[in-house]
Design an enzyme around this catalytic site. Structure first.
Site, PDB file in Angstrom:
ATOM      1  N   TYR A  69      51.213  47.079  45.344  1.00  0.00           N
ATOM      2  CA  TYR A  69      51.338  46.028  44.312  1.00  0.00           C
ATOM      3  C   TYR A  69      52.464  45.064  44.643  1.00  0.00           C
ATOM      4  O   TYR A  69      52.350  43.859  44.402  1.00  0.00           O
ATOM      5  CB  TYR A  69      51.491  46.645  42.914  1.00  0.00           C
ATOM      6  N   ASN A 108      42.507  38.579  35.468  1.00  0.00           N
ATOM      7  CA  ASN A 108      43.467  38.410  36.557  1.00  0.00           C
ATOM      8  C   ASN A 108      44.875  38.789  36.112  1.00  0.00           C
ATOM      9  O   ASN A 108      45.216  38.659  34.942  1.00  0.00           O
ATOM     10  CB  ASN A 108      43.443  36.959  37.074  1.00  0.00           C
ATOM     11  N   ASP A 110      47.573  37.606  37.932  1.00  0.00           N
ATOM     12  CA  ASP A 110      48.456  36.737  38.721  1.00  0.00           C
ATOM     13  C   ASP A 110      49.223  35.700  37.899  1.00  0.00           C
ATOM     14  O   ASP A 110      50.051  34.967  38.441  1.00  0.00           O
ATOM     15  CB  ASP A 110      47.630  36.027  39.827  1.00  0.00           C
ATOM     16  N   HIS A 125      43.850  42.696  31.720  1.00  0.00           N
ATOM     17  CA  HIS A 125      44.329  43.721  32.658  1.00  0.00           C
ATOM     18  C   HIS A 125      45.818  43.611  32.928  1.00  0.00           C
ATOM     19  O   HIS A 125      46.304  44.147  33.916  1.00  0.00           O
ATOM     20  CB  HIS A 125      43.532  43.630  33.971  1.00  0.00           C
ATOM     21  N   PRO A 220      30.038  30.949  43.131  1.00  0.00           N
ATOM     22  CA  PRO A 220      29.208  30.589  44.290  1.00  0.00           C
ATOM     23  C   PRO A 220      28.136  31.633  44.582  1.00  0.00           C
ATOM     24  O   PRO A 220      27.134  31.342  45.223  1.00  0.00           O
ATOM     25  CB  PRO A 220      30.210  30.484  45.442  1.00  0.00           C
TER      26      PRO A 220
HETATM   27  C1  BV8 Z   1      38.531  52.127  31.115  1.00  0.00           C
HETATM   28  C2  BV8 Z   1      44.061  45.466  37.437  1.00  0.00           C
HETATM   29  C3  BV8 Z   1      38.448  54.056  29.777  1.00  0.00           C
HETATM   30  C4  BV8 Z   1      44.453  46.111  38.697  1.00  0.00           C
HETATM   31  C5  BV8 Z   1      41.679  45.894  37.192  1.00  0.00           C
HETATM   32  C6  BV8 Z   1      31.161  51.322  32.104  1.00  0.00           C
HETATM   33  C7  BV8 Z   1      30.265  51.244  33.156  1.00  0.00           C
HETATM   34  C8  BV8 Z   1      30.688  51.524  34.456  1.00  0.00           C
HETATM   35  C9  BV8 Z   1      32.022  51.869  34.717  1.00  0.00           C
HETATM   36  C10 BV8 Z   1      32.898  51.940  33.678  1.00  0.00           C
HETATM   37  C11 BV8 Z   1      32.483  51.658  32.382  1.00  0.00           C
HETATM   38  N1  BV8 Z   1      33.560  51.793  31.559  1.00  0.00           N
HETATM   39  C12 BV8 Z   1      34.644  52.144  32.307  1.00  0.00           C
HETATM   40  C13 BV8 Z   1      34.285  52.248  33.603  1.00  0.00           C
HETATM   41  C14 BV8 Z   1      35.171  52.610  34.681  1.00  0.00           C
HETATM   42  C15 BV8 Z   1      35.931  51.406  35.237  1.00  0.00           C
HETATM   43  C16 BV8 Z   1      34.951  50.425  35.838  1.00  0.00           C
HETATM   44  O1  BV8 Z   1      34.663  49.402  35.245  1.00  0.00           O
HETATM   45  N2  BV8 Z   1      34.437  50.758  37.002  1.00  0.00           N
HETATM   46  C17 BV8 Z   1      33.451  49.914  37.643  1.00  0.00           C
HETATM   47  C18 BV8 Z   1      34.099  49.117  38.767  1.00  0.00           C
HETATM   48  C19 BV8 Z   1      32.367  50.809  38.207  1.00  0.00           C
HETATM   49  N3  BV8 Z   1      36.715  50.756  34.219  1.00  0.00           N
HETATM   50  C20 BV8 Z   1      37.934  51.230  33.931  1.00  0.00           C
HETATM   51  O2  BV8 Z   1      38.432  52.184  34.471  1.00  0.00           O
HETATM   52  C21 BV8 Z   1      38.708  50.492  32.842  1.00  0.00           C
HETATM   53  N4  BV8 Z   1      39.293  51.447  31.970  1.00  0.00           N
HETATM   54  O3  BV8 Z   1      37.379  51.897  30.911  1.00  0.00           O
HETATM   55  O4  BV8 Z   1      39.218  53.118  30.522  1.00  0.00           O
HETATM   56  C22 BV8 Z   1      39.288  55.203  29.449  1.00  0.00           C
HETATM   57  C23 BV8 Z   1      38.830  56.048  28.484  1.00  0.00           C
HETATM   58  C24 BV8 Z   1      39.611  57.120  28.160  1.00  0.00           C
HETATM   59  C25 BV8 Z   1      40.820  57.362  28.786  1.00  0.00           C
HETATM   60  C26 BV8 Z   1      41.271  56.506  29.761  1.00  0.00           C
HETATM   61  C27 BV8 Z   1      40.495  55.419  30.104  1.00  0.00           C
HETATM   62  C28 BV8 Z   1      39.862  49.689  33.441  1.00  0.00           C
HETATM   63  C29 BV8 Z   1      39.353  48.524  34.232  1.00  0.00           C
HETATM   64  C30 BV8 Z   1      40.514  47.634  34.671  1.00  0.00           C
HETATM   65  C31 BV8 Z   1      40.870  47.933  36.093  1.00  0.00           C
HETATM   66  N5  BV8 Z   1      41.909  47.007  36.568  1.00  0.00           N
HETATM   67  N6  BV8 Z   1      42.672  45.083  37.561  1.00  0.00           N
HETATM   68  C32 BV8 Z   1      44.433  45.126  39.829  1.00  0.00           C
HETATM   69  O5  BV8 Z   1      44.048  43.962  39.660  1.00  0.00           O
HETATM   70  O6  BV8 Z   1      44.837  45.560  40.914  1.00  0.00           O
HETATM   71  S1  BV8 Z   1      40.100  45.394  37.478  1.00  0.00           S
HETATM   72  C33 BV8 Z   1      39.997  44.434  38.876  1.00  0.00           C
HETATM   73  O7  BV8 Z   1      38.621  44.048  38.948  1.00  0.00           O
HETATM   74  C34 BV8 Z   1      40.743  43.112  38.836  1.00  0.00           C
HETATM   75  O8  BV8 Z   1      41.413  42.856  37.636  1.00  0.00           O
HETATM   76  C35 BV8 Z   1      39.624  42.082  38.934  1.00  0.00           C
HETATM   77  O9  BV8 Z   1      39.898  40.910  38.289  1.00  0.00           O
HETATM   78  C36 BV8 Z   1      38.573  42.851  38.230  1.00  0.00           C
HETATM   79  C37 BV8 Z   1      37.184  42.361  38.230  1.00  0.00           C
HETATM   80  O10 BV8 Z   1      36.895  41.888  39.463  1.00  0.00           O
HETATM   81  P1  BV8 Z   1      36.683  40.298  39.583  1.00  0.00           P
HETATM   82  O11 BV8 Z   1      37.787  39.609  38.876  1.00  0.00           O
HETATM   83  O12 BV8 Z   1      35.318  39.978  39.162  1.00  0.00           O
HETATM   84  O13 BV8 Z   1      36.926  40.089  41.109  1.00  0.00           O
HETATM   85  P2  BV8 Z   1      35.880  40.363  42.266  1.00  0.00           P
HETATM   86  O14 BV8 Z   1      36.615  40.263  43.548  1.00  0.00           O
HETATM   87  O15 BV8 Z   1      35.077  41.586  41.954  1.00  0.00           O
HETATM   88  O16 BV8 Z   1      34.844  39.143  42.157  1.00  0.00           O
HETATM   89  C38 BV8 Z   1      35.277  37.832  42.412  1.00  0.00           C
HETATM   90  C39 BV8 Z   1      34.095  36.941  42.087  1.00  0.00           C
HETATM   91  O17 BV8 Z   1      34.508  35.592  42.283  1.00  0.00           O
HETATM   92  C40 BV8 Z   1      32.898  37.178  42.979  1.00  0.00           C
HETATM   93  O18 BV8 Z   1      31.714  37.147  42.201  1.00  0.00           O
HETATM   94  C41 BV8 Z   1      32.920  35.963  43.925  1.00  0.00           C
HETATM   95  O19 BV8 Z   1      31.619  35.563  44.291  1.00  0.00           O
HETATM   96  C42 BV8 Z   1      33.535  34.929  43.050  1.00  0.00           C
HETATM   97  N7  BV8 Z   1      34.243  33.845  43.738  1.00  0.00           N
HETATM   98  C43 BV8 Z   1      34.803  33.860  44.970  1.00  0.00           C
HETATM   99  N8  BV8 Z   1      35.374  32.652  45.220  1.00  0.00           N
HETATM  100  C44 BV8 Z   1      35.181  31.893  44.102  1.00  0.00           C
HETATM  101  C45 BV8 Z   1      34.470  32.655  43.158  1.00  0.00           C
HETATM  102  N9  BV8 Z   1      34.118  32.182  41.948  1.00  0.00           N
HETATM  103  C46 BV8 Z   1      34.476  30.916  41.660  1.00  0.00           C
HETATM  104  N10 BV8 Z   1      35.167  30.118  42.507  1.00  0.00           N
HETATM  105  C47 BV8 Z   1      35.531  30.577  43.727  1.00  0.00           C
HETATM  106  N11 BV8 Z   1      36.222  29.770  44.568  1.00  0.00           N
END
Ligand code: BV8
Length: 252
Positions: A69, A108, A110, A125, A220
């Protein structure tokens, strides 16, 4: 980006009183911050963010996670808002002046929306700019953390960690409540720069769709929500958002 769709979305945004703007890492990509699922570079290439951004990893190996981090912060410390952030801030300013509102809900960590002047940003987050003592809960700005050794420790002898939500951790209640209020009261919902795979955050897109308000994906690439939203504007947010405001007559 399809001109006809841009025109239709501009009409919706122009006539909307309340707009919810839900953002992910893609909105910061043009500020030079790698998106969350982009392959890691250099030293961290061998790590999977999904592994490191997990509460179990922090418990198991606090040194590596806090180092990661600190490294991720070093990548965004010099980053500045891009035209996408600035357009979102301008939209909020104009809507508020007209008695409406724009609520920014971001995944985000940031701080760039805030740096771009957006107000009342809902940080689902948390923020990498704040670090928290695990023992006392006291917060401090990242500039006041001693990174001469890892993991950083507080004077109280507690581990200092970023004030963010790791996978496996609950999101802050106040952010969840504020985000729900924003989605439940919006007339248009924009999802900008998110892969829409992280929950419960991605659930806000589904909530907006279930309410039947117009939903617009600005990205995109295709996401799991692309088929369910009302409109998609395929393009970078730093290009699409200013074009949208220009089409609304809010940017010259
Ligand atoms: C919780 C902080 C419960 C850290 C982050 C239901 C279904 C499935 C899974 C789950 C569910 N409920 C919970 C889960 C588990 C888990 C989860 O979601 N897993 C998934 C991945 C399978 N969720 C959790 O654990 C959450 N907690 O539910 O707790 C609980 C219950 C009891 C007791 C305890 C707990 C917590 C989730 C938060 C995690 N922390 N961030 C860090 O940042 O390091 S999440 C992390 O992913 C980031 O914050 C990021 O922002 C976020 C989402 O990703 P995106 O922002 O979308 O980024 P990504 O790279 O994926 O995509 C970028 C996009 O931009 C792409 O589409 C790309 O095409 C596009 N792009 C690229 N360039 C551009 C663009 N768009 C526009 N312009 C451009 N130029």
């Amino acid at each position: 980006m399809d001109e006809h769709t841009l025109d239709a979305v501009a009409e919706l945004v122009h006539s909307a009183r309340r707009v919810a703007v839900f953002t992910g890492a893609g909105v910061s990509a043009e500020s030079g911050i790698e998106t969350f699922r982009q392959p890691q570079t250099g030293l961290w290439a061998q790590f999977d963010p999904m592994e490191l951004a997990h509460v179990d990893a922090l418990r198991r190996d606090p040194e590596t996670v806090t180092r990661w981090y600190h490294w991720r912060f070093s990548k965004c410390a010099d980053a500045t808002p891009n035209p996408g952030h600035e357009a979102i801030t301008r939209l909020q300013r104009v809507k508020r002046e007209a008695g409406g509102d724009v609520q920014v809900i971001t995944q985000n960590i940031d701080g760039l929306h805030h740096q771009a002047g957006a107000e009342d940003v809902i940080e689902l987050h948390g923020s990498i700019l704040r670090w928290r003592c695990q023992k006392t809960g006291t917060m401090r700005s990242i500039g006041d953390v001693d990174f001469s050794s890892f993991p950083p420790m507080s004077e109280a002898g507690g581990l200092l960690r970023p004030d963010i939500v790791l996978f496996g951790e609950m999101l802050p209640n106040d952010a969840l409540e504020a985000a729900e209020r924003a989605v439940m009261s919006c007339d248009v919902f924009l999802t900008v720069g998110t892969s829409a795979v992280v929950y419960p955050a991605a659930g806000y897109i589904e909530l907006a769709i279930s309410r039947g308000v117009p939903t617009v994906e600005i990205n995109p690439d295709v996401t799991p929500m692309s088929g369910a939203v009302t409109h998609t504007l395929r393009g970078a947010s730093g290009v699409v958002m200013p074009a949208l405001l220009k089409q609304c007559g809010l940017l010259d």
